[in-house]
Design a protein around this motif. Sequence first.
Motif, short mmCIF file in Angstrom:
data_model
loop_
_atom_site.label_atom_id
_atom_site.label_comp_id
_atom_site.label_asym_id
_atom_site.label_seq_id
_atom_site.Cartn_x
_atom_site.Cartn_y
_atom_site.Cartn_z
N ARG A 365 -56.58 41.52 -29.55
CA ARG A 365 -56.83 40.58 -30.72
C ARG A 365 -57.41 41.16 -32.01
N LYS A 366 -58.33 41.78 -31.52
CA LYS A 366 -59.37 42.76 -32.64
C LYS A 366 -58.36 43.63 -33.38
N LEU A 367 -57.46 44.19 -32.68
CA LEU A 367 -56.67 45.12 -33.50
C LEU A 367 -55.83 44.48 -34.54
N VAL A 368 -55.48 43.37 -34.27
CA VAL A 368 -54.76 42.46 -35.09
C VAL A 368 -55.52 42.22 -36.40
N TYR A 369 -56.91 41.81 -36.23
CA TYR A 369 -57.59 41.64 -37.40
C TYR A 369 -57.88 42.84 -38.02
N LYS A 370 -58.03 43.87 -37.51
CA LYS A 370 -58.50 45.07 -38.18
C LYS A 370 -57.26 45.39 -38.83
N GLU A 371 -55.99 45.91 -38.18
CA GLU A 371 -54.89 46.56 -38.93
C GLU A 371 -53.70 45.83 -39.29
N PHE A 372 -53.53 44.76 -38.58
CA PHE A 372 -52.27 43.89 -38.78
C PHE A 372 -52.47 42.63 -39.63
N ASN A 373 -53.89 42.18 -39.86
CA ASN A 373 -54.21 41.03 -40.68
C ASN A 373 -53.36 40.81 -41.89
N TYR A 374 -52.81 39.82 -42.34
CA TYR A 374 -52.03 39.51 -43.53
C TYR A 374 -52.40 39.80 -44.84
N LEU A 375 -53.69 39.75 -44.83
CA LEU A 375 -54.54 39.87 -46.23
C LEU A 375 -54.61 41.38 -46.24
N HIS A 376 -54.94 42.14 -45.11
CA HIS A 376 -54.99 43.57 -45.46
C HIS A 376 -53.84 44.05 -45.97
N GLN A 377 -52.62 43.87 -45.11
CA GLN A 377 -51.17 44.40 -45.28
C GLN A 377 -50.89 43.93 -46.63
N SER A 378 -51.10 42.82 -47.03
CA SER A 378 -50.63 42.24 -48.29
C SER A 378 -51.23 43.01 -49.64
N LYS A 379 -52.52 43.32 -49.37
CA LYS A 379 -53.25 43.97 -50.41
C LYS A 379 -52.80 45.23 -50.62
N ILE A 380 -52.41 45.90 -49.70
CA ILE A 380 -51.64 47.40 -49.57
C ILE A 380 -50.22 47.10 -50.62
N LEU A 381 -49.48 46.00 -50.20
CA LEU A 381 -48.29 45.77 -50.68
C LEU A 381 -48.50 45.47 -52.14
N ALA A 382 -49.58 44.76 -52.52
CA ALA A 382 -49.55 44.46 -53.87
C ALA A 382 -50.11 45.73 -54.78
N ASP A 383 -50.90 46.39 -54.39
CA ASP A 383 -51.53 47.71 -54.90
C ASP A 383 -50.07 48.71 -55.24
N PHE A 384 -49.22 48.52 -54.19
CA PHE A 384 -47.97 49.38 -54.46
C PHE A 384 -47.18 48.90 -55.32
N PHE A 385 -46.98 47.48 -55.51
CA PHE A 385 -46.21 46.99 -56.78
C PHE A 385 -46.86 47.22 -57.98
N GLU A 386 -48.25 46.92 -57.98
CA GLU A 386 -48.93 47.05 -59.28
C GLU A 386 -48.79 48.46 -59.94
N LYS A 387 -48.61 49.43 -58.76
CA LYS A 387 -48.62 50.94 -59.34
C LYS A 387 -47.29 51.09 -60.22
N HIS A 388 -46.18 50.33 -59.96
CA HIS A 388 -45.01 50.51 -60.42
C HIS A 388 -44.20 49.69 -61.53
N VAL A 389 -45.30 48.39 -61.29
CA VAL A 389 -44.61 47.41 -62.36
C VAL A 389 -45.37 47.65 -63.84
#
Length: 389
Positions: A365-389
């Motif tokens: 469960r600790k791994l989920v909060y560290k690596e797979f948490n929705y907010l953490h992954q969404s921030k990576i995705l948002a940064d990716f989008f903003e880089k190209h928009v």
Amino acid sequence: MRIIFVSSGQYPNGGAATNRHLAYAKGLIELGHEVEFILLDEQKWTKHEILEKGIKFSCVSEGTKNKLSKIAKLKLFFVTIAKANKIILSANQKERISLILLDTRVEILIPLLNNARKLGIKVFHERTEYPFVYGGKTFIGKIGLYIYLKFILQKFDGIYVINNALKKYFSELTKNKIEIIVINMIVDSSRFEIVKNKSNDSFKKITYCGSIEGDKDGIPILLEAFSIVAKEFPSIQLQLITASRNQNTRQELLVRAQELGMSDKVCLQGPLLRDEIPRVLCDSDFLVLARPDNVQAEGGFPSKLGEYLATGNPVIITNVGEVNLFLNDGLNAFIAEPNSAEKFANKLLEALLSKKADQIGIEGRKLVYKEFNYLHQSKILADFFEKHV
């Protein structure tokens, strides 16, 4: 950013893709972005539009495809695409759309991509498995796969995938002309923050949740492994949760359980609503996935694994794909070698007998909060989008 998902899935109750998209959407909204969904297939809700947890879902499909002739289905398809493009045009006129995220179906990609290009809207694409796993099985499918790989991929402004194997595959296909990033398995862990109602010490509930069709998740291996373990632990139950409504498949599974002498120990449930799944998983004692080692496993990452780990219950899984990049046997999961009922049974026995099982579940469960948490992954995705928009 104003982000529109165009999908042919079912929302808000659906499968792994639905859960992943809703987790992204939740994270993107919390990061200050606006998210809408345009749905191309008929939904279980009857309205054309609903608002669910801050997300607007618009359904542009009319009629039930199963009741239509081939010509009527084709007509419905063109009407549906036209409606989707009309909504996009109207929405973009009111307030600039930053980007569109498109489904994987080849037949919808071309008209929607072309429309977005005319409007100057950036278009991104998600892949969570190799395109040839399901595509290219028929003559028409082979043509569609060829068009997708040869012509469509090059038109995206960016692609995000679920593991490194897919990143390498699509980077080679696009000759590194399009940026491709890895967005790992994503989990809305808040769904699993509930008080557990565990079984008593003498009764252990072992649960699998997912597809029971084919050998994608190794159901034949799981059943055989469980039959081995049940001989030493008579007071265990295997609970199989599935969205499959295929009565033939369900019956075949129950017949196989009977052949293995454990029809009284195998419980087949589902389909369940999305909000019912966390309770079932949390109230289990062990969660299992006996996925075999094959091309599909290589090019994917099981979304259900994140949900399993989020419960804090011990997880028994096979060492396939990129599982070993995150999980360690005996530390945050019990990991068995794939393609063997005997080896999976041995690992399940180890978990049942382990005094560290609860702690291993907590570490998972600790791994989920560290690596797979929705907010953490969404921030990576948002940064990716903003880089190209």
